[in-house]
Design an enzyme around this catalytic site. Structure first.
Site, PDB file in Angstrom:
ATOM      1  N   SER A   1       0.828  -1.201   0.000  1.00 11.09           N
ATOM      2  CA  SER A   1       0.000   0.000   0.000  1.00 11.09           C
ATOM      3  C   SER A   1       0.865   1.254   0.000  1.00 11.09           C
ATOM      4  CB  SER A   1      -0.903   0.023   1.232  1.00 11.09           C
ATOM      5  OG  SER A   1      -1.419   1.334   1.385  1.00 11.09           O
TER       6      SER A   1
ATOM      7  N   HIS B   1      -1.263  -1.489  -4.053  1.00 11.65           N
ATOM      8  CA  HIS B   1      -2.543  -1.131  -3.436  1.00 11.65           C
ATOM      9  C   HIS B   1      -2.601   0.390  -3.299  1.00 11.65           C
ATOM     10  CE1 HIS B   1      -5.980  -2.201  -0.801  1.00 11.65           C
ATOM     11  NE2 HIS B   1      -5.597  -1.199  -0.029  1.00 11.65           N
TER      12      HIS B   1
ATOM     13  N   ASP C   1      -4.793   3.460  -1.889  1.00 15.02           N
ATOM     14  CA  ASP C   1      -5.840   3.785  -0.921  1.00 15.02           C
ATOM     15  C   ASP C   1      -6.378   5.192  -1.146  1.00 15.02           C
ATOM     16  OD1 ASP C   1      -6.047   1.526   0.920  1.00 15.02           O
ATOM     17  OD2 ASP C   1      -3.968   1.979   1.428  1.00 15.02           O
TER      18      ASP C   1
ATOM     19  N   MET D   1      -9.065   7.998   0.030  1.00 13.67           N
ATOM     20  CA  MET D   1      -9.921   8.364   1.174  1.00 13.67           C
ATOM     21  C   MET D   1     -10.514   9.750   0.960  1.00 13.67           C
ATOM     22  SD  MET D   1      -7.431   7.280   4.264  1.00 13.67           S
ATOM     23  CE  MET D   1      -6.616   5.692   4.322  1.00 13.67           C
TER      24      MET D   1
ATOM     25  N   HIS E   1      -8.346   0.835  -3.777  1.00 16.77           N
ATOM     26  CA  HIS E   1      -9.252   0.643  -2.641  1.00 16.77           C
ATOM     27  C   HIS E   1      -9.946   1.969  -2.364  1.00 16.77           C
ATOM     28  CE1 HIS E   1      -9.521  -0.295   1.991  1.00 16.77           C
ATOM     29  NE2 HIS E   1     -10.708  -0.228   1.422  1.00 16.77           N
TER      30      HIS E   1
ATOM     31  N   MET F   1     -12.116   4.227  -0.390  1.00 13.68           N
ATOM     32  CA  MET F   1     -12.762   4.454   0.912  1.00 13.68           C
ATOM     33  C   MET F   1     -13.496   5.775   0.796  1.00 13.68           C
ATOM     34  SD  MET F   1      -9.650   3.128   3.293  1.00 13.68           S
ATOM     35  CE  MET F   1      -8.472   3.296   1.972  1.00 13.68           C
TER      36      MET F   1
ATOM     37  N   MET G   1     -11.365  -6.013   5.719  1.00 17.97           N
ATOM     38  CA  MET G   1     -10.493  -5.096   6.456  1.00 17.97           C
ATOM     39  C   MET G   1     -10.133  -5.719   7.805  1.00 17.97           C
ATOM     40  SD  MET G   1      -9.945  -2.449   4.575  1.00 17.97           S
ATOM     41  CE  MET G   1      -9.000  -1.557   5.801  1.00 17.97           C
TER      42      MET G   1
ATOM     43  N   ASP H   1      -6.390  -6.470   4.642  1.00 20.77           N
ATOM     44  CA  ASP H   1      -5.793  -5.127   4.603  1.00 20.77           C
ATOM     45  C   ASP H   1      -5.864  -4.504   5.988  1.00 20.77           C
ATOM     46  OD1 ASP H   1      -4.965  -2.576   3.972  1.00 20.77           O
ATOM     47  OD2 ASP H   1      -6.748  -2.062   2.780  1.00 20.77           O
TER      48      ASP H   1
END
Ligand code: DX5
Ligand code: ZN
Length: 215
Positions: A7, A32, A34, A36, A65, A67, A136, A174
């Site tokens: 990540s 990965h 992330d 957000m 991913h 979020m 998660m 994760d």
């Protein structure tokens, strides 16, 4: 096949390209990413422009991913920015099936994700529609947290659900995964391992090699 998906949330953004090259040199297949939004999770990370830059420079499989709240609003932009797989939280939308279909229509792989407190049963209606399930193992929002041990039981349950249905799809974990607990996640049935802070610190190449030996 077991896969490491480092990540980049824990990378040094001043040296993002160099950090990614370090994991690429060790023949890691996935990265990965992330995303957000400060609404679905408390923190804000980065979005399409960073993904686009990474896409231009690497052939790694980009495991994005999301979020973010109501991910259906952004799947096209993330697909266009270079995601290979788009993972979204089923808690973030009331349009799970539509979002899965939209990602597929864009020609991308689809992942669905659950937070630690979401029962695994909520995944059931979607399991035969996706390429990957992400469980998660910390509350999403920040890197560097400690793995919640109860979440490993959920990984085991999801693996059982997949086996019962004869589904050969990826099961990703994760959050809080390190060299000392990765074995537990693998034994529970995960085959895609996300690791952020355990990879992007000190000697990145050595950290990756240590993980790959365990996979
Ligand atoms: C947390 C993110 C994770 C995070 C993992 O919300 O989804 O991908 O980067 O970081 P570590 O491995 O440090 O827990
Ligand atoms: Zn993540």
């Amino acid at each position: 096949m077991n896969i490491l998906s480092p990540s980049i949330l824990s990378a040094d953004f001043w040296h993002l390209g160099e950090d990614i090259c370090c994991v690429e040199q060790e023949k890691v297949p996935w990265l990965h990413v992330d995303v957000m939004d400060g609404i679905f999770v408390p923190s804000i990370s980065f979005g399409m422009p960073v993904l686009k830059c990474v896409r231009k420079q690497t052939d790694l499989f980009l495991d994005v991913h999301l979020m973010i709240d109501r991910p259906e609003r952004y799947v096209k932009e993330f697909a266009d920015s270079g995601a290979d797989l788009i993972n979204f939280h089923i808690e973030a939308t009331d349009q799970v099936k539509e979002t899965i279909a939209a990602i597929r229509a864009l020609g991308k792989k689809v992942g669905i994700t659950i937070k630690p407190k979401t029962p695994v049963e909520e995944l059931a209606p979607y399991l035969d529609l996706v390429d990957l399930v992400l469980v998660m193992t910390v509350e999403p929002g920040f890197g560097g947290q400690k793995l919640i041990p109860e979440c490993i039981d959920k990984v085991r349950e999801v693996r059982r659900m997949l086996d019962e249905r004869g589904l050969d799809i990826d099961l990703e974990v994760d959050g809080g995964i390190n060299i000392d607990n990765v074995q537990v996640a693998l034994e529970a049935g995960a085959n895609v391992i996300v690791a952020g802070s355990a990879v992007f610190k000190d000697d990145i190449g050595a950290n990756v090699r240590a993980f790959l030996e365990k996979l």
